[in-house]
Scaffold this motif. Structure first.
Motif, PDB file in Angstrom:
ATOM      1  N   ASP A 276       7.972  45.065  92.874  1.00  0.00           N
ATOM      2  CA  ASP A 276       7.814  44.704  91.469  1.00  0.00           C
ATOM      3  C   ASP A 276       7.598  45.924  90.573  1.00  0.00           C
ATOM      4  O   ASP A 276       7.408  45.789  89.378  1.00  0.00           O
ATOM      5  CB  ASP A 276       6.661  43.716  91.297  1.00  0.00           C
ATOM      6  CG  ASP A 276       5.330  44.314  91.714  1.00  0.00           C
ATOM      7  OD1 ASP A 276       5.330  45.364  92.374  1.00  0.00           O
ATOM      8  OD2 ASP A 276       4.297  43.721  91.366  1.00  0.00           O
ATOM      9  N   GLN A 277       7.643  47.113  91.103  1.00  0.00           N
ATOM     10  CA  GLN A 277       7.427  48.302  90.288  1.00  0.00           C
ATOM     11  C   GLN A 277       8.711  48.849  89.693  1.00  0.00           C
ATOM     12  O   GLN A 277       8.703  49.817  88.965  1.00  0.00           O
ATOM     13  CB  GLN A 277       6.750  49.390  91.118  1.00  0.00           C
ATOM     14  CG  GLN A 277       5.361  48.997  91.548  1.00  0.00           C
ATOM     15  CD  GLN A 277       4.686  50.095  92.333  1.00  0.00           C
ATOM     16  OE1 GLN A 277       5.185  51.199  92.406  1.00  0.00           O
ATOM     17  NE2 GLN A 277       3.557  49.776  92.915  1.00  0.00           N
ATOM     18  N   ARG A 278       9.811  48.238  90.012  1.00  0.00           N
ATOM     19  CA  ARG A 278      11.089  48.713  89.474  1.00  0.00           C
ATOM     20  C   ARG A 278      11.246  48.284  88.022  1.00  0.00           C
ATOM     21  O   ARG A 278      10.850  47.197  87.632  1.00  0.00           O
ATOM     22  CB  ARG A 278      12.243  48.146  90.288  1.00  0.00           C
ATOM     23  CG  ARG A 278      12.352  48.786  91.638  1.00  0.00           C
ATOM     24  CD  ARG A 278      13.713  48.557  92.220  1.00  0.00           C
ATOM     25  NE  ARG A 278      13.786  49.265  93.487  1.00  0.00           N
ATOM     26  CZ  ARG A 278      14.386  48.806  94.541  1.00  0.00           C
ATOM     27  NH1 ARG A 278      14.982  47.638  94.497  1.00  0.00           N
ATOM     28  NH2 ARG A 278      14.416  49.513  95.643  1.00  0.00           N
ATOM     29  N   ASN A 279      11.857  49.163  87.229  1.00  0.00           N
ATOM     30  CA  ASN A 279      12.172  48.839  85.841  1.00  0.00           C
ATOM     31  C   ASN A 279      13.495  48.095  85.787  1.00  0.00           C
ATOM     32  O   ASN A 279      14.375  48.297  86.615  1.00  0.00           O
ATOM     33  CB  ASN A 279      12.279  50.117  85.007  1.00  0.00           C
ATOM     34  CG  ASN A 279      10.962  50.814  84.900  1.00  0.00           C
ATOM     35  OD1 ASN A 279       9.917  50.169  84.875  1.00  0.00           O
ATOM     36  ND2 ASN A 279      10.993  52.132  84.832  1.00  0.00           N
ATOM     37  N   LEU A 280      13.637  47.259  84.771  1.00  0.00           N
ATOM     38  CA  LEU A 280      14.886  46.536  84.583  1.00  0.00           C
ATOM     39  C   LEU A 280      15.987  47.507  84.180  1.00  0.00           C
ATOM     40  O   LEU A 280      15.739  48.469  83.448  1.00  0.00           O
ATOM     41  CB  LEU A 280      14.735  45.488  83.481  1.00  0.00           C
ATOM     42  CG  LEU A 280      13.858  44.286  83.775  1.00  0.00           C
ATOM     43  CD1 LEU A 280      13.703  43.450  82.506  1.00  0.00           C
ATOM     44  CD2 LEU A 280      14.471  43.447  84.866  1.00  0.00           C
TER      45      LEU A 280
ATOM     46  N   GLU B   3      19.098  48.879  82.004  1.00  0.00           N
ATOM     47  CA  GLU B   3      19.337  48.812  80.555  1.00  0.00           C
ATOM     48  C   GLU B   3      20.105  47.560  80.165  1.00  0.00           C
ATOM     49  O   GLU B   3      19.860  46.975  79.110  1.00  0.00           O
ATOM     50  CB  GLU B   3      20.098  50.054  80.081  1.00  0.00           C
ATOM     51  CG  GLU B   3      19.299  51.330  80.098  1.00  0.00           C
ATOM     52  CD  GLU B   3      18.232  51.348  79.021  1.00  0.00           C
ATOM     53  OE1 GLU B   3      18.444  50.763  77.940  1.00  0.00           O
ATOM     54  OE2 GLU B   3      17.170  51.942  79.272  1.00  0.00           O
TER      55      GLU B   3
ATOM     56  N   GLU C  68      19.885  44.611  81.372  1.00  0.00           N
ATOM     57  CA  GLU C  68      19.075  43.393  81.430  1.00  0.00           C
ATOM     58  C   GLU C  68      17.881  43.413  80.467  1.00  0.00           C
ATOM     59  O   GLU C  68      17.203  42.419  80.322  1.00  0.00           O
ATOM     60  CB  GLU C  68      18.560  43.184  82.861  1.00  0.00           C
ATOM     61  CG  GLU C  68      19.655  42.901  83.861  1.00  0.00           C
ATOM     62  CD  GLU C  68      19.106  42.711  85.265  1.00  0.00           C
ATOM     63  OE1 GLU C  68      17.905  42.427  85.400  1.00  0.00           O
ATOM     64  OE2 GLU C  68      19.887  42.849  86.225  1.00  0.00           O
ATOM     65  N   ARG C  69      17.640  44.523  79.827  1.00  0.00           N
ATOM     66  CA  ARG C  69      16.486  44.628  78.923  1.00  0.00           C
ATOM     67  C   ARG C  69      16.761  43.892  77.621  1.00  0.00           C
ATOM     68  O   ARG C  69      17.868  43.941  77.081  1.00  0.00           O
ATOM     69  CB  ARG C  69      16.200  46.081  78.578  1.00  0.00           C
ATOM     70  CG  ARG C  69      15.416  46.772  79.626  1.00  0.00           C
ATOM     71  CD  ARG C  69      14.858  48.068  79.103  1.00  0.00           C
ATOM     72  NE  ARG C  69      14.319  48.800  80.226  1.00  0.00           N
ATOM     73  CZ  ARG C  69      14.094  50.072  80.248  1.00  0.00           C
ATOM     74  NH1 ARG C  69      14.345  50.790  79.177  1.00  0.00           N
ATOM     75  NH2 ARG C  69      13.604  50.649  81.307  1.00  0.00           N
TER      76      ARG C  69
ATOM     77  N   GLN D 126      12.940  45.044  72.748  1.00  0.00           N
ATOM     78  CA  GLN D 126      11.840  45.633  73.496  1.00  0.00           C
ATOM     79  C   GLN D 126      11.825  47.142  73.281  1.00  0.00           C
ATOM     80  O   GLN D 126      12.841  47.813  73.386  1.00  0.00           O
ATOM     81  CB  GLN D 126      11.987  45.321  74.989  1.00  0.00           C
ATOM     82  CG  GLN D 126      10.815  45.826  75.803  1.00  0.00           C
ATOM     83  CD  GLN D 126      10.936  45.463  77.274  1.00  0.00           C
ATOM     84  OE1 GLN D 126      11.910  44.844  77.672  1.00  0.00           O
ATOM     85  NE2 GLN D 126       9.963  45.851  78.041  1.00  0.00           N
TER      86      GLN D 126
ATOM     87  N   GLU E 146      10.215  50.952  74.220  1.00  0.00           N
ATOM     88  CA  GLU E 146       9.586  51.660  75.328  1.00  0.00           C
ATOM     89  C   GLU E 146       8.094  51.805  75.048  1.00  0.00           C
ATOM     90  O   GLU E 146       7.684  52.010  73.905  1.00  0.00           O
ATOM     91  CB  GLU E 146      10.212  53.046  75.497  1.00  0.00           C
ATOM     92  CG  GLU E 146      11.633  53.029  75.989  1.00  0.00           C
ATOM     93  CD  GLU E 146      11.747  52.545  77.425  1.00  0.00           C
ATOM     94  OE1 GLU E 146      10.836  52.828  78.226  1.00  0.00           O
ATOM     95  OE2 GLU E 146      12.739  51.864  77.725  1.00  0.00           O
ATOM     96  N   ARG E 147       7.264  51.718  76.074  1.00  0.00           N
ATOM     97  CA  ARG E 147       5.812  51.728  75.897  1.00  0.00           C
ATOM     98  C   ARG E 147       5.325  53.019  75.269  1.00  0.00           C
ATOM     99  O   ARG E 147       4.420  53.009  74.448  1.00  0.00           O
ATOM    100  CB  ARG E 147       5.121  51.491  77.229  1.00  0.00           C
ATOM    101  CG  ARG E 147       5.297  50.065  77.698  1.00  0.00           C
ATOM    102  CD  ARG E 147       4.467  49.783  78.874  1.00  0.00           C
ATOM    103  NE  ARG E 147       3.082  49.709  78.436  1.00  0.00           N
ATOM    104  CZ  ARG E 147       2.066  49.525  79.232  1.00  0.00           C
ATOM    105  NH1 ARG E 147       2.255  49.416  80.509  1.00  0.00           N
ATOM    106  NH2 ARG E 147       0.854  49.457  78.765  1.00  0.00           N
TER     107      ARG E 147
END
Length: 128
Positions: free
Chosen positions: A17-21, A23, A25-26, A30, A32-33
């Motif tokens: 679950d640590q993988r980023n989506l 581009e 699928e984003r 949204q 970036e943090r």
């Protein structure tokens, strides 16, 4: 033994679950943090902040002066203490502290000295 190494099992190396989506699928809205930034997330007078001294002084002035938009208002006791150091205690029906009494006597002495200086200055001005 397949999938095992000498330092641990395969679960150690899987991202899960640590993988980023990707581009594609984003969601479009949204952000970036690291670009977000929360309002009031930093203290105005943080010594570790990379702001100029002038900016820190301006922030400190706003922080301490209620008339400069900081929103802080003085309490009744604070305003009373500006007029007379013994007044806050007397407002609560208590005897003022020794320090407040000393502060009051110093203020009275200084006011008397200033009054005498003003009188002598006015007398000198009148004679000239």
């Amino acid at each position: 033994m397949s999938g095992q190494s000498s330092v641990g099992n395969a679960g150690v190396y899987e991202a899960g679950d640590q993988r980023n989506l990707p581009e594609s699928e984003r969601p479009e809205n949204q952000v970036e943090r690291f670009e977000e930034g929360q309002e009031h997330s930093h203290k105005d007078n943080d010594s570790k902040d990379q702001r100029s001294i002038a900016n820190r002084l301006a922030a400190a002035k706003d922080q301490n002066d209620p008339h400069e938009g900081s929103g802080k208002h003085k309490t009744i006791e604070d305003r009373a203490a500006e007029l007379d150091p013994t007044l806050p205690a007397r407002l609560h029906g208590n005897e003022p502290s020794r320090g407040a009494k000393i502060d009051k006597s110093i203020e009275d002495e200084e006011a008397e000295i200033l009054r005498r200086k003003d009188e002598s200055a006015a007398a000198k001005k009148k004679n000239h």
